[in-house]
Design a protein around this motif. Structure first.
Motif: not given
Ligand code: FES
Ligand code: FES
Lengths: 788, 162
Positions: A387, A457, A754
């Motif tokens: 990420e 995320g 994330n």
């Protein structure tokens, strides 16, 4: 029979007893004449025991006896073991310090076992415990991993003078260095995987019993794997030979790994039953569970990822410190090594990976497998790295992942694993659709209008389940084989008992295993009973963990059912006067191919037992078969979870708005149960990311030792989940099952983090992202904006 | 020692107990009603929830002597023989349990929730009202669903007011 066969949403057979209060958990077992045990635990993280005065305690009402480590030693009761040998990269074996069930000379964590008081009632045992006087010489503790390896640090075990259990490595260091040398971009991240306490709602418990007439022991215990408990208690600890030791794990109220291990308390209870000539019962209170159940996770990692100019991953370098606590618990050594590093390739085609792991002793509770065991830690590293890398090279995180996905199967990673089947694009595409990813921009704007930070995320996880091929794990240091056993007993009336070495602690085996039998034999699930959790009934088995009961346990049942079918065809052949080769078996009926001659399963069962149509020279009477299944590979469940959340920057409070899960578990026996497993796993993963964390203070006191202090996820903390599936059958077992028990707990933490880092716009936050931690992180990034 | 008289699941019982005996100990140890569970020692988890004079209470934090004379219903007293209470049936129907350890407390709390909040319960209310009950297995998704439909069924069956 399709209504109750494979793939059907069958309601659970075990539920009636649970919803009517008739479950039988270990604490519900009461033996005639039982006494109660209470353990005196160390109040110090690190201390020498100079003396223990028991006289005043012995004189207290109701006290039957009190034992210490000296009594165990006098009876030659061995210490607790760690069953997986790990070698350091220099080839030396891991440094395992002795782990007596009751301390001998030294205590190494708060909660360590000093003495056991056995009394008529639990309350009397507790009262007497107050009267024991222990003379401690308090030693400086090692609490943080960073301190454990400093020169001059206090030493926990003489065998490990630098508090290091092993310095282990996996992968090709030179190839990884070469990959970094040609990188266009390198992403670097420091990652903390917080320490958790598993917290099954049923605390651990044990009832030891000794039959003086037979000189034989029975132990009732909260175990995920009673046969392994018997093996260890017998062969290593030396309680009694296996044929004189029966271990029964009745209904088990959750485990999540923490009930795999063989602990001090059950060892002492079963031994003490003979010493006092009475059954001995111990039940943990919640604080004891916090102090002495094996904890989970607790890694500190630095990771680096090399990318080429297009965003293709070239290499991954990972250095991890893993906290193993004060002693090596039963399988602790393999969790941050072979259950961790081999998963660091994630769903991605990464040419070179090098991982180093230092396993360290500290004066904290032992750390071992907790739901996912190593794989959540690996997934957290790779999914955070991916990420952040995508953000740094300014690519969409979903497309960045897609660009790097493994597409050819089988796929050999540089870290042991050979992925057998999967379709990662399919799961990602479906998850993007379900989550309405294309409109995330509008939703973020909408939140911003309300003064809230919205983030999204991803977590494209993979795990290795169906643990595990015995020879393979043996070559990696495992002390046991990881096959599973099954026995199918067909009764003369055609009802069936399945004896399995798997043991449910909430997974619904009594239903799913019966569904397999229903599908295969064409009988109602009401005519199938699952027998498990008792070493006197089931000969041997390896138990339930590592999402193995479907892939391994049911494969063993399937193999035994093959044998039942083959034998039943022979019986049917005699009855129908045809060659077994001409007998077909379908929908519970045996028929002679091309004729209308048929006989149902129950009638064949009866014929097998009355044995009138054949003689014993031609065919053995009866219908009972057994099988052991040793998997040919791990299984590789994989999927994509997407977390979307809103943070209130004024308070740091996070609200998860939607959760999308798309998982590929291979073939599914009961979607209702599988979805339930996913829900529960996500909740634990969200708990890790937002709420949970075991905290020791500088003196080694566990300051989160109750539900007042350790934040368990409650209904109001969690969303409902949108769960979907894709399917690629697993080629490595006859049922095509991959396993589903750990996926949610593995997938969820990076998805949450994330999303949080997306929302706050920087990476400076660790788990658990509590409101306070988040508020601080937001302040750090934009102090004025938040204060306005 | 203290004498405690309770009506438990419709039967009157009198026992001489140690004065420090908790209600949950009275039920589990003296009456062998082991459906009521103990999951913590700080009144947080709700595994021990029973009905005391019709209201949900945590039996781990009540002395038996303190409720002397009370009418107690435990999970064992909810079904009428083989006929499940609608809330029990809903937990089964919607897979609201896995290991089953939190389940008796969840069901007893849920029945009380309906008594206090009515039979039309939305998710938000249910989640808030479950503050005192912890489940480690299910992630609550199916528990919330089960309570929603259980409440509805209680309305139809006319058991909500009991
Ligand atoms: S046991 Fe009563 S609230 Fe936990
Ligand atoms: S079903 Fe296991 S704790 Fe709720």
């Amino acid at each position: 029979m399709s209504g109750t066969g494979i793939g059907a949403r069958v309601l659970r057979k075990e539920d009636f007893r649970f919803i009517t209060g008739k479950g039988q958990y270990t604490d519900d077992v009461n033996r005639y004449g039982q006494a109660h045990a209470v353990f005196l635990r160390s109040p110090h993280a690190h201390a020498e025991i100079l003396g223990i005065k028991l006289d005043a305690a012995r004189a207290m009402p109701g006290v039957i006896d009190i034992f210490t480590g000296d009594d165990l030693a006098a009876d030659k009761i061995g210490g607790l073991i760690c069953g997986w040998m790990i070698h350091s990269k220099d080839g030396t074996p891991m440094k395992a310090g002795a782990h007596p069930a009751l301390a001998q000379g030294k205590v190494r964590y708060v909660g360590d076992h000093v003495a056991v008081i056995i009394a008529e009632t639990q309350a009397q045992a507790r009262d007497a415990m107050e009267k024991i006087v222990v003379d401690y010489k308090v030693l400086a503790p090692v609490v943080a991993m960073a301190d454990a390896v400093k020169s001059g640090a206090p030493v926990l075990h003489d065998v490990a003078p630098d508090n290091t259990v092993y310095n282990w490595a996996l992968g090709d260091e030179a190839a990884t260095q070469a990959a970094f040398a040609k990188a266009a971009h390198v992403t670097k991240l420091d990652i903390v995987n917080n320490r958790l306490v598993p917290n099954p709602m049923e605390p651990r418990a044990a009832v030891g019993d000794w039959d003086s007439g037979q000189d034989a022991f029975t132990l009732y215990t909260t175990s995920q794997n009673p046969h392994v408990a018997r093996l260890v208690l017998s062969a290593f600890i030396g309680i009694a030979p296996e044929h004189k030791l029966r271990v029964i794990a009745p209904d088990v109220g959750g485990g999540f790994g923490s009930k795999i291990f063989i602990y001090a308390e059950e060892t002492v209870c079963v031994w003490a039953a003979k010493k006092v000539g009475r059954p001995v019962k111990w039940v943990a209170d919640r604080t004891e569970a916090f102090l002495s159940d094996a904890h989970g996770r607790d890694h500190v990692t630095h990771a680096e990822m090399a990318l080429d100019a297009s965003g293709k991953i070239l290499g991954l370098r990972v250095k991890t410190q893993a906290n193993l606590g004060a002693y090596l618990s039963t399988f602790s050594s393999c969790v941050p090594t072979y259950l961790y590093a081999p998963l660091l390739s994630g769903q991605y085609d990464i040419p070179a990976i090098y991982v180093e792991v230092d396993g360290l002793y500290t004066n904290t509770a032992p750390v071992d497998a907790y739901r996912g065991a190593g794989r959540p830690e690996a997934t957290f590293v790779i999914e955070r790295m991916v990420e952040v890398a995508a953000r740094e090279v300014k690519q969409d995180p979903a497309e960045f992942r897609r660009r790097n996905f493994v597409r050819q199967f089988p796929h050999q990673t540089p870290v042991i694993m050979c992925y057998d089947a999967g379709d990662y694009d399919a799961a990602l595409t479906k998850a993007l659709e379900m989550s309405d990813y294309k409109n995330i921009g509008a939703r973020k704007a909408e939140s911003a209008k309300k003064g809230l930070l919205r983030g999204i995320g991803f977590s494209a996880y993979i795990e290795a389940c169906g643990i595990a091929p015995s020879a393979a794990v043996g070559s990696l240091g495992a002390g046991v084989g990881l096959w599973e056993s099954a026995e199918v007993r067909v009764n003369p009336v055609g009802t069936v008992e399945i004896l399995t070495g798997s043991h449910s602690h909430g997974q619904g085996h009594e239903t799913t295993f019966a569904q397999l039998v229903s599908e295969r034999l064409g009988i109602s699930i009401d005519n199938v009973a699952i027998v498990h959790g008792d070493t006197d009934k089931v000969q041997m088995g390896m138990g339930t963990y590592g999402s193995r009961s479907g892939a391994v346990g049911m494969s063993a049942i399937s193999k035994a059912l093959d044998k039942i079918e083959a034998k039943a065809k022979k019986v049917a052949g005699f009855v129908l006067e045809a060659s077994p080769d001409d007998i077909e078996f379908k929908d519970g009926k045996f028929s002679v191919r091309g004729t209308d001659k048929e006989i149902d399963f129950a009638s064949v069962a009866l014929q097998a037992y009355i044995a009138h149509k054949f003689n014993g020279q031609e065919l053995e009477p009866g219908l009972k078969e057994s099988a052991f299944w040793d998997p040919t590979n791990f299984t590789f469940p994989a999927g994509v979870h997407i977390c979307e959340l809103e943070i209130d920057p004024a308070t740091g409070v996070t609200r998860i708005d939607r959760w999308t899960a798309v998982d590929d578990f291979g073939n599914v026996i009961n979607p209702m149960i599988v979805e339930g497993q996913v829900h529960g796993g996500i909740a634990q993963g969200v708990g890790q990311a937002l709420l949970e964390g075991a905290v020791y203070d500088a003196s080694g006191q566990l300051v989160t030792a109750s539900y007042m202090d350790y934040s368990m996820p409650r209904a109001g903390d969690l969303p409902s989940y949108d769960v979907g599936m894709t399917q690629t059958a697993c080629p490595s077992n006859p049922l095509g099952i991959k396993g589903c028990g750990e996926a949610g707990a593995i997938a969820a933490p990076p998805a949450v983090m994330n999303a949080i880092t997306d929302a706050i716009g920087h990476e400076g936050i660790d788990m658990p992202a509590t409101p306070l931690a988040l508020w601080r992180a937001i302040q750090k990034a934009a102090p004025r904006a938040a204060a306005e | 020692m203290a004498s405690v008289t309770l009506s438990v699941n419709g039967k009157s019982v009198t026992r001489d107990v140690d004065a420090r005996t908790l209600l949950v100990e009275f039920l589990r140890e003296h009456m062998r009603l082991t459906g009521t569970h103990v999951g913590c020692d700080t009144t947080q988890c709700g595994c021990c929830t029973v009905h005391v004079n019709g209201e949900a209470m945590k039996s781990c934090t009540l002395l038996a002597v303190a409720v002397d004379g009370a009418t107690i219903t435990t999970i064992e007293g909810l079904a009428k023989g083989q006929d499940l209470h609608p809330m029990q049936a809903a937990f089964r129907e919607h897979h609201g349990l896995q290991c089953g350890f939190c389940t008796p407390g969840m069901i007893m709390s849920a029945v009380d929730m309906v008594r206090r909040k009515g039979t039309d319960l939305d998710d938000k209310t249910i989640r808030e009202e479950l503050e005192g009950n912890i489940c480690r297995c299910t992630g609550y998704h199916n528990i919330v669903k089960a309570i929603h439909y259980g409440a509805e069924a209680m309305g139809k069956a006319g058991t909500a007011a009991e």
